[in-house]
Design a protein around this motif. Structure first.
Motif, PDB file in Angstrom:
ATOM      1  N   GLN A   1       0.831  -1.212   0.000  1.00 28.37           N
ATOM      2  CA  GLN A   1       0.000   0.000   0.000  1.00 28.37           C
ATOM      3  C   GLN A   1       0.866   1.263   0.000  1.00 28.37           C
ATOM      4  O   GLN A   1       0.542   2.240  -0.686  1.00 28.37           O
ATOM      5  CB  GLN A   1      -0.933  -0.034   1.207  1.00 28.37           C
ATOM      6  N   ARG A   2       1.981   1.233   0.758  1.00 21.23           N
ATOM      7  CA  ARG A   2       2.880   2.384   0.763  1.00 21.23           C
ATOM      8  C   ARG A   2       3.544   2.570  -0.597  1.00 21.23           C
ATOM      9  O   ARG A   2       3.725   3.701  -1.064  1.00 21.23           O
ATOM     10  CB  ARG A   2       3.958   2.194   1.841  1.00 21.23           C
ATOM     11  N   LEU A   3       3.914   1.470  -1.241  1.00 24.62           N
ATOM     12  CA  LEU A   3       4.541   1.555  -2.560  1.00 24.62           C
ATOM     13  C   LEU A   3       3.585   2.128  -3.600  1.00 24.62           C
ATOM     14  O   LEU A   3       4.008   2.805  -4.541  1.00 24.62           O
ATOM     15  CB  LEU A   3       5.032   0.172  -2.993  1.00 24.62           C
ATOM     16  N   ARG A   4       2.295   1.876  -3.441  1.00 24.44           N
ATOM     17  CA  ARG A   4       1.308   2.451  -4.367  1.00 24.44           C
ATOM     18  C   ARG A   4       1.327   3.975  -4.296  1.00 24.44           C
ATOM     19  O   ARG A   4       1.042   4.658  -5.292  1.00 24.44           O
ATOM     20  CB  ARG A   4      -0.104   1.953  -4.035  1.00 24.44           C
ATOM     21  N   GLU A   5       1.682   4.498  -3.127  1.00 23.48           N
ATOM     22  CA  GLU A   5       1.700   5.950  -2.930  1.00 23.48           C
ATOM     23  C   GLU A   5       3.046   6.557  -3.318  1.00 23.48           C
ATOM     24  O   GLU A   5       3.162   7.782  -3.414  1.00 23.48           O
ATOM     25  CB  GLU A   5       1.418   6.269  -1.455  1.00 23.48           C
ATOM     26  N   THR A   6       4.045   5.708  -3.532  1.00 22.72           N
ATOM     27  CA  THR A   6       5.404   6.205  -3.795  1.00 22.72           C
ATOM     28  C   THR A   6       5.948   5.639  -5.110  1.00 22.72           C
ATOM     29  O   THR A   6       5.678   6.173  -6.179  1.00 22.72           O
ATOM     30  CB  THR A   6       6.329   5.856  -2.609  1.00 22.72           C
ATOM     31  N   ALA A   7       6.699   4.555  -5.043  1.00 23.20           N
ATOM     32  CA  ALA A   7       7.410   4.031  -6.211  1.00 23.20           C
ATOM     33  C   ALA A   7       6.489   3.643  -7.360  1.00 23.20           C
ATOM     34  O   ALA A   7       6.823   3.843  -8.536  1.00 23.20           O
ATOM     35  CB  ALA A   7       8.270   2.835  -5.805  1.00 23.20           C
ATOM     36  N   PHE A   8       5.321   3.090  -7.054  1.00 28.35           N
ATOM     37  CA  PHE A   8       4.409   2.651  -8.117  1.00 28.35           C
ATOM     38  C   PHE A   8       3.815   3.822  -8.895  1.00 28.35           C
ATOM     39  O   PHE A   8       3.263   3.640  -9.981  1.00 28.35           O
ATOM     40  CB  PHE A   8       3.261   1.810  -7.546  1.00 28.35           C
ATOM     41  N   GLN A   9       3.934   5.041  -8.364  1.00 24.87           N
ATOM     42  CA  GLN A   9       3.424   6.218  -9.066  1.00 24.87           C
ATOM     43  C   GLN A   9       4.272   6.565 -10.283  1.00 24.87           C
ATOM     44  O   GLN A   9       3.803   7.240 -11.196  1.00 24.87           O
ATOM     45  CB  GLN A   9       3.383   7.418  -8.103  1.00 24.87           C
ATOM     46  N   ASP A  10       5.518   6.100 -10.282  1.00 18.96           N
ATOM     47  CA  ASP A  10       6.425   6.368 -11.406  1.00 18.96           C
ATOM     48  C   ASP A  10       5.928   5.595 -12.639  1.00 18.96           C
ATOM     49  O   ASP A  10       5.779   4.371 -12.583  1.00 18.96           O
ATOM     50  CB  ASP A  10       7.831   5.906 -11.038  1.00 18.96           C
ATOM     51  N   PRO A  11       5.687   6.270 -13.751  1.00 17.06           N
ATOM     52  CA  PRO A  11       5.220   5.580 -14.965  1.00 17.06           C
ATOM     53  C   PRO A  11       6.183   4.497 -15.453  1.00 17.06           C
ATOM     54  O   PRO A  11       5.770   3.585 -16.178  1.00 17.06           O
ATOM     55  CB  PRO A  11       5.104   6.709 -15.996  1.00 17.06           C
ATOM     56  N   ASN A  12       7.466   4.589 -15.064  1.00 22.99           N
ATOM     57  CA  ASN A  12       8.441   3.586 -15.475  1.00 22.99           C
ATOM     58  C   ASN A  12       8.407   2.335 -14.597  1.00 22.99           C
ATOM     59  O   ASN A  12       9.080   1.351 -14.899  1.00 22.99           O
ATOM     60  CB  ASN A  12       9.853   4.176 -15.452  1.00 22.99           C
ATOM     61  N   SER A  13       7.637   2.400 -13.516  1.00 26.00           N
ATOM     62  CA  SER A  13       7.580   1.260 -12.607  1.00 26.00           C
ATOM     63  C   SER A  13       6.855   0.082 -13.258  1.00 26.00           C
ATOM     64  O   SER A  13       5.809   0.248 -13.890  1.00 26.00           O
ATOM     65  CB  SER A  13       6.858   1.647 -11.309  1.00 26.00           C
ATOM     66  N   TYR A  14       7.406  -1.108 -13.080  1.00 22.52           N
ATOM     67  CA  TYR A  14       6.774  -2.338 -13.571  1.00 22.52           C
ATOM     68  C   TYR A  14       5.385  -2.500 -12.962  1.00 22.52           C
ATOM     69  O   TYR A  14       4.493  -3.075 -13.593  1.00 22.52           O
ATOM     70  CB  TYR A  14       7.667  -3.521 -13.208  1.00 22.52           C
TER      71      TYR A  14
END
Length: 317
Positions: free
Chosen positions: A245-258
């Motif tokens: 859930q925290r990654l959804r708010e941070t790293a996953f927001q990057d369009p380059n994220s898998y």
């Protein structure tokens, strides 16, 4: 056999927090709150008190082990009449996903590098030895990523063999958690460290031995000391879901994220996805491959539901 007799003959001696903390002796605290903020992983609330209580005694123990092991290496060189230079002391850290291995490894690296003799300490994760996604997809192993068969074991064993032999400038592949794959154009170089920390979920894995007695090397054969970070499955699952859930708010927001697609779904759908990933992949790997390696560790750090380490089990000599 009653419980007291079983404990007497157990391969590990168990310590509570305060009993373990008393073994710190005069090992100095060399980390600040600012240092710890940079070292802690997402959703791993390690504190200075945890460093003082758990990691400073561990640092003291390792300083004694390193000194004793280096003495043994020197004695062997003398016996063989060899002059092969220094042999790095290798520490393996294993345990489930989301249990806090990365934070433990980084904190330990920082503490060991600040000993009075300032040893050179390097850290590497086994993620870099995962097969590239193209290989995993071709072999139908994408949903087995992190399982033993998803690693290029010969490459990892070759890397550790070169490190243990004291070779200079030994390189390893680089893994990107952003793109969830090996980065083809990047390598990390390890150049004759005094201490190398190897962190990964399956580092204590022992393969099935052939019946004909053929030598089969294990990754852990190269370790001078091994640590397993343990917790109840229900707690690890909760930490995994919270981290997702925290990654959804941070790293996953990057369009380059898998995993960028997971940032676009509803909270309820994301929770269902995290639960499904845990149950179908990570829980299976935990029980099939990771948890069975726990008894092989020299030291077991057992966490409670708040991420605090509540018990320490040290293998008897």
């Amino acid at each position: 056999m009653d419980k007291s007799a079983r404990l007497e003959h157990a391969p590990h001696r168990t310590f509570g927090r305060q009993e373990w903390a008393s073994l710190r002796a005069d090992m100095p605290l060399t980390l600040t709150e600012a240092d710890l903020f940079r070292l802690r992983s997402l959703n791993d609330p390690i504190s200075i008190d945890e460093v003082v209580t758990i990691y400073l005694p561990l640092s003291r123990l390792l300083s004694l082990y390193v000194a004793a092991t280096q003495g043994l290496y020197n004695a062997t060189r003398t016996f063989l009449g060899a002059n092969e230079g220094k042999t790095p002391f290798i520490i393996g850290i294993g345990g489930s996903v989301a249990v806090g291995k990365s934070t433990a490894a980084r904190v330990l690296k920082a503490l060991l590098a600040r000993w009075t003799n300032t040893p050179k300490v390097d850290l590497i994760t086994t993620d870099g030895f995962l097969y590239p996604n193209a290989v995993l997809e071709r072999e139908g192993l994408m949903e087995r990523k992190g399982f033993p068969e998803s690693y290029d074991l010969p490459a990892l064993l070759s890397f550790l063999s070169d490190i243990k032999a004291g070779l200079g400038s030994v390189s390893a592949p680089v893994y990107s958690h952003l793109v969830y794959d090996i980065v083809p154009s990047e390598r990390i170089t390890i150049d004759r460290p005094d201490i190398l920390i190897v962190e990964g979920i399956n580092v204590l894995q022992a393969p099935r031995l052939p019946r004909d007695g053929t030598a089969v090397p294990f990754v852990s054969d190269f370790f001078d000391f091994s640590i397993y970070i343990d917790a109840e499955e229900a707690d690890i699952r909760r930490w995994y879901v919270e981290r997702f859930q925290r990654l959804r708010e941070t790293a996953f927001q990057d369009p380059n994220s898998y995993f960028h697609r997971y940032a676009m779904v509803s909270d309820a759908e994301a929770l269902a996805i995290a639960d499904r990933l845990w149950s179908r992949i990570n829980r299976v790997n935990l029980y099939e491959n990771i948890l069975p390696t726990r008894p092989r560790a020299d030291l077991i750090l057992s966490k409670g539901e708040s991420h605090l380490i509540e018990r320490v089990a040290l293998r008897r000599l």
